[in-house]
Enzyme design. Structure first.
Site, PDB file in Angstrom:
ATOM      1  N   GLU A 255       9.234  17.149  14.505  1.00 21.42           N
ATOM      2  CA  GLU A 255       9.682  17.019  13.395  1.00 21.42           C
ATOM      3  C   GLU A 255       9.222  17.816  12.320  1.00 21.42           C
ATOM      4  O   GLU A 255       8.191  17.866  12.093  1.00 21.42           O
ATOM      5  CB  GLU A 255       9.418  15.514  12.980  1.00 21.42           C
ATOM      6  CG  GLU A 255      10.019  15.121  11.500  1.00 21.42           C
ATOM      7  CD  GLU A 255       9.633  13.726  10.819  1.00 21.42           C
ATOM      8  OE1 GLU A 255       8.315  13.370  11.147  1.00 21.42           O
ATOM      9  OE2 GLU A 255      10.459  12.982  10.596  1.00 21.42           O
TER      10      GLU A 255
ATOM     11  N   CYS B 296      14.019  10.808   6.833  1.00 21.49           N
ATOM     12  CA  CYS B 296      13.928  10.367   8.288  1.00 21.49           C
ATOM     13  C   CYS B 296      15.197  10.342   8.965  1.00 21.49           C
ATOM     14  O   CYS B 296      15.449  10.343   9.989  1.00 21.49           O
ATOM     15  CB  CYS B 296      13.296   9.064   8.512  1.00 21.49           C
ATOM     16  SG  CYS B 296      14.276   7.661   7.952  1.00 21.49           S
TER      17      CYS B 296
ATOM     18  N   SER C 297       5.013   8.671   9.652  1.00 22.09           N
ATOM     19  CA  SER C 297       5.032   9.596  10.757  1.00 22.09           C
ATOM     20  C   SER C 297       5.030   8.861  11.990  1.00 22.09           C
ATOM     21  O   SER C 297       4.210   7.541  12.113  1.00 22.09           O
ATOM     22  CB  SER C 297       3.920  10.622  10.592  1.00 22.09           C
ATOM     23  OG  SER C 297       2.712  10.032  10.575  1.00 22.09           O
TER      24      SER C 297
ATOM     25  N   LYS D  66       1.047  -1.329  -0.092  1.00 23.16           N
ATOM     26  CA  LYS D  66      -0.047   0.192   0.012  1.00 23.16           C
ATOM     27  C   LYS D  66       0.954   1.204  -0.061  1.00 23.16           C
ATOM     28  O   LYS D  66       1.416   1.525   1.055  1.00 23.16           O
ATOM     29  CB  LYS D  66      -0.888   0.082   1.138  1.00 23.16           C
ATOM     30  CG  LYS D  66      -2.090   0.638   1.171  1.00 23.16           C
ATOM     31  CD  LYS D  66      -2.154   2.037   0.714  1.00 23.16           C
ATOM     32  CE  LYS D  66      -1.659   2.917   1.857  1.00 23.16           C
ATOM     33  NZ  LYS D  66      -1.349   4.769   1.379  1.00 23.16           N
TER      34      LYS D  66
ATOM     35  N   GLU E 162      -0.427   7.129  -1.244  1.00 17.02           N
ATOM     36  CA  GLU E 162      -1.214   7.794  -2.059  1.00 17.02           C
ATOM     37  C   GLU E 162      -0.687   9.102  -2.793  1.00 17.02           C
ATOM     38  O   GLU E 162      -1.290   9.358  -3.852  1.00 17.02           O
ATOM     39  CB  GLU E 162      -2.739   8.112  -1.595  1.00 17.02           C
ATOM     40  CG  GLU E 162      -2.661   9.218  -0.630  1.00 17.02           C
ATOM     41  CD  GLU E 162      -2.586   8.521   0.898  1.00 17.02           C
ATOM     42  OE1 GLU E 162      -1.458   7.744   1.033  1.00 17.02           O
ATOM     43  OE2 GLU E 162      -3.002   9.050   1.957  1.00 17.02           O
TER      44      GLU E 162
HETATM   45  P1  NAD Z   1       2.422   9.232   6.939  1.00 13.88           P
HETATM   46  O1  NAD Z   1       2.360   8.911   8.159  1.00 13.88           O
HETATM   47  O2  NAD Z   1       1.449  10.462   6.639  1.00 13.88           O
HETATM   48  O3  NAD Z   1       1.937   8.247   5.887  1.00 13.88           O
HETATM   49  C1  NAD Z   1       2.592   7.091   5.746  1.00 13.88           C
HETATM   50  C2  NAD Z   1       1.578   5.971   5.233  1.00 13.88           C
HETATM   51  O4  NAD Z   1       0.393   5.844   6.036  1.00 13.88           O
HETATM   52  C3  NAD Z   1       1.064   6.419   3.883  1.00 13.88           C
HETATM   53  O5  NAD Z   1       0.892   4.849   3.088  1.00 13.88           O
HETATM   54  C4  NAD Z   1      -0.389   6.597   4.328  1.00 13.88           C
HETATM   55  O6  NAD Z   1      -1.426   6.638   3.374  1.00 13.88           O
HETATM   56  C5  NAD Z   1      -0.728   5.997   5.588  1.00 13.88           C
HETATM   57  N1  NAD Z   1      -1.668   6.869   6.557  1.00 13.88           N
HETATM   58  C6  NAD Z   1      -1.560   8.187   6.756  1.00 13.88           C
HETATM   59  N2  NAD Z   1      -2.544   8.574   7.584  1.00 13.88           N
HETATM   60  C7  NAD Z   1      -3.118   7.445   8.124  1.00 13.88           C
HETATM   61  C8  NAD Z   1      -4.034   7.105   9.211  1.00 13.88           C
HETATM   62  N3  NAD Z   1      -4.726   8.142   9.551  1.00 13.88           N
HETATM   63  N4  NAD Z   1      -4.429   5.896   9.219  1.00 13.88           N
HETATM   64  C9  NAD Z   1      -4.022   4.906   8.619  1.00 13.88           C
HETATM   65  N5  NAD Z   1      -3.123   5.078   7.568  1.00 13.88           N
HETATM   66  C10 NAD Z   1      -2.578   6.233   7.163  1.00 13.88           C
HETATM   67  O7  NAD Z   1       3.766   9.450   6.330  1.00 13.88           O
HETATM   68  P2  NAD Z   1       4.365  10.502   5.288  1.00 13.88           P
HETATM   69  O8  NAD Z   1       3.950  11.912   5.332  1.00 13.88           O
HETATM   70  O9  NAD Z   1       3.946  10.045   3.850  1.00 13.88           O
HETATM   71  O10 NAD Z   1       6.081  10.413   5.244  1.00 13.88           O
HETATM   72  C11 NAD Z   1       6.818  11.160   6.180  1.00 13.88           C
HETATM   73  C12 NAD Z   1       7.242  10.598   7.306  1.00 13.88           C
HETATM   74  O11 NAD Z   1       7.626   9.226   7.392  1.00 13.88           O
HETATM   75  C13 NAD Z   1       7.972  11.277   8.302  1.00 13.88           C
HETATM   76  O12 NAD Z   1       7.521  11.233   9.577  1.00 13.88           O
HETATM   77  C14 NAD Z   1       9.313  10.497   8.086  1.00 13.88           C
HETATM   78  O13 NAD Z   1      10.038  10.607   9.179  1.00 13.88           O
HETATM   79  C15 NAD Z   1       8.984   9.298   8.106  1.00 13.88           C
HETATM   80  N6  NAD Z   1       9.829   8.331   7.547  1.00 13.88           N
HETATM   81  C16 NAD Z   1      10.472   7.402   8.469  1.00 13.88           C
HETATM   82  C17 NAD Z   1      11.411   6.473   8.269  1.00 13.88           C
HETATM   83  C18 NAD Z   1      12.184   5.790   9.081  1.00 13.88           C
HETATM   84  O14 NAD Z   1      12.912   4.689   8.666  1.00 13.88           O
HETATM   85  N7  NAD Z   1      12.147   5.682  10.345  1.00 13.88           N
HETATM   86  C19 NAD Z   1      11.770   6.611   6.946  1.00 13.88           C
HETATM   87  C20 NAD Z   1      11.125   7.178   5.907  1.00 13.88           C
HETATM   88  C21 NAD Z   1      10.178   8.177   6.340  1.00 13.88           C
END
Ligand code: NAD
Length: 503
Positions: free
Chosen positions: A386, A287, A232, A179, A182
């Site tokens: 962050e 990240c 996140s 997944k 999006e």
């Molecule tokens: P996000 O948490 O908004 O989204 C990540 C995934 O979760 C997406 O596929 C999204 O569709 C899904 N999602 C979003 N909201 C949701 C909800 N309410 N319920 C269920 N699923 C949901 O993250 P983002 O903005 O796409 O990516 C950036 C974040 O990812 C930053 O916080 C970054 O630090 C983190 N990140 C962490 C690592 C690591 O290894 N720790 C690596 C890359 C990115």
């Protein structure tokens, strides 16, 4: 071949079929360099999501029985195809994410290394044996796949993060439902097309697009065995809690706030370049991006001066089709505004902003220049939250101990680096800093495929991390067997020579 790059609706992939159904709800995919809409992504319902899981479940029976060596052969072919399409994949990442082509190439390369790692899965699946652990009893462990595995990925690495997950999961004998974010679904689709071309049987790898409804359906589906998540912290925690409650094994990597400690003896020029690359690479959307520079002692003033000068000279602009740029846009206009909002918060909290990246850029891209915020205190929001954009906060500390304390007071724990020529300071830092990935004179201490991505604290929820042999453990379960064979009266074997021989 489904060509997601040139069409309006992004296809899903289920049971070996690319599908462009009539979605009730759709998300929008933009080119961040131009701000233009480039595709629509269907947001799957719970029922549509369940159908994809069913396809993955159906494929599991045969795939899990396919010899590991044959599964690895598909990965070798996949590696070959990825290398052949390297530039195309990198361009796609730049197009939908906005990072520079050089950064996109680095991302594809890191992802490709995960495929190389997965090629060695037959060796990693070997069990342990101890003959005669008790009289006449042999012990052995074997690794078995867990079933249907799910990957839920963020927007900031459209190609690499999915590749952190599915090559190892599939090579271990599992089937997989991806997944993708999006916001950046196009790279995931292209990765799936190449996997199909590599000869992977139908249903072993599937792609479903969606938001919370789709994710919740995956988290609670009884046929899903394991969930890998990167995103996140708030969502990572949610995924971990709900997934675990529904009996799944979960690895959930979250957000970060990474510290870069600059000791008074550090090489100023090298440190400034490394800091800028760490903080502003991928427009700060990593990240592992350095987001807090902790300047120790007298180096603070020259560091801030040189940092502002260097960062201010970086060429910021649209990246799609333009290689002469140091830093590209962020993912969305709202995200740019959110990041820029931290510069106002900084001033309200009493910090200073010697370099403010807000300016008028031509064109419709989601651009924001690099910023430096000075005199940030550890309790301020700029040190705690962050930001995920091109903003570097500078905290001034009077000793290494004080710098280490700054890390201890931060809720995250992904990465941290020290810049110094002093081995003792480096050793102290390495041992005591409150983060899972440490760099010494390295701006972004992100581990490569063969090592685990060992985030700590609020940067990771779960036990077994992504990458390295921990990922093989995550995607397999062990079976332990004790064996004893009794000698029957009909057996004609003599007692072994060593038992009867005189010594
Ligand atoms: P996000 O948490 O908004 O989204 C990540 C995934 O979760 C997406 O596929 C999204 O569709 C899904 N999602 C979003 N909201 C949701 C909800 N309410 N319920 C269920 N699923 C949901 O993250 P983002 O903005 O796409 O990516 C950036 C974040 O990812 C930053 O916080 C970054 O630090 C983190 N990140 C962490 C690592 C690591 O290894 N720790 C690596 C890359 C990115």
């Amino acid at each position: 071949m489904a060509t997601a790059t040139s069409v309006d609706v992004v296809p899903s992939f289920s049971g070996g079929q690319w599908q462009r159904g009539e979605a009730v709800r759709c998300g929008e995919v933009f080119n961040p360099s131009t701000g233009k809409l480039i595709a629509r992504v269907p947001l799957a319902t719970a029922a549509e999501t369940a159908a994809v899981v069913a396809a993955a479940k159906a494929a599991f029976v045969d795939w899990s029985e396919t010899p590991a060596v044959e599964r690895a052969r598909v990965m070798f072919q996949y590696r070959h195809l990825m290398a052949a399409h390297f530039e195309e994949l990198a361009s796609l990442v730049t197009r939908e994410h906005g990072k520079t082509l050089a950064e996109a190439r680095a991302e594809v390369q890191r992802g490709l290394e995960m495929v190389e790692f997965a090629c060695s899965v037959p060796t990693m699946l070997m069990g342990d044996t101890l003959p005669n652990i008790a009289g006449g009893v042999d012990a052995e462990t074997n690794r078995h796949p867990v079933g249907v595995c799910v990957g839920i990925t963020p927007y900031n690495f459209p190609c690499m993060v999915p590749l952190w997950m599915f090559p190892v999961a599939i090579a271990c004998g599992n089937t997989f439902v991806l997944k993708p974010s999006e916001k950046v679904p196009l790279s995931a689709v292209r990765l799936g097309e190449l996997l199909q071309e590599a000869g992977l049987p139908a249903g072993v790898f599937n792609v479903v697009h969606g938001d919370k409804e789709c994710v919740d359906a995956l988290l609670t589906h009884p046929e899903v065995a394991a969930i890998s998540f990167v995103g996140s912290t708030a969502i990572a925690k949610y995924i971990y809690e709900v997934g675990a409650k529904h009996g799944k094994r979960v690895q959930a990597a979250g957000g970060a706030k990474n510290h870069l400690i600059i000791m008074p003896d550090a090489d100023l020029d090298q440190s400034v370049k490394a800091l800028a690359a760490s903080a502003y690479g991928c427009a700060g959307q990593r990240c592992m991006a350095g987001s807090v520079a902790v300047a120790v002692g007298k180096i603070a003033d020259p560091l801030v001066d040189e940092l502002c000068q260097y960062a201010g000279s970086l060429k910021v602009g649209p990246t799609d089709g333009n290689e002469a740029v140091d830093m590209g846009p962020v993912i969305r206009a709202e995200h740019r505004d959110r990041v820029a909002g931290y510069l106002d918060i900084a001033k309200q909290e009493g910090a200073t902003v010697p370099l403010d990246g807000r300016r008028d850029f031509a064109g419709g891209g989601f651009l924001l220049g690099p910023s430096v915020v000075d005199r940030v205190e550890p309790r301020m929001r700029l040190a705690q939250e962050e930001i995920f954009g091109p903003v570097l906060s500078v905290v001034r500390a009077n000793s290494l101990d004080a710098a280490i304390e700054v890390g201890r007071n931060c809720p995250y724990g992904n990465g941290a680096s020290i810049f110094t020529r002093d081995g003792y300071a480096a050793r102290e830092f390495k041992h005591r800093f409150n983060a899972g990935m440490i760099g010494v004179n390295v701006g972004v201490p992100a581990p490569m495929a063969w090592f685990p991505f060992t985030g700590w604290n609020q940067s990771f929820f779960g036990d077994l991390h992504i990458q390295g042999t921990e990922s093989v453990s995550f995607y397999t379960r062990q079976k332990m067997t004790l064996t004893r064979w009794f000698k029957s009266a009909a057996d004609s074997f003599q007692d072994p020579v060593w038992k009867t021989a005189k010594r």
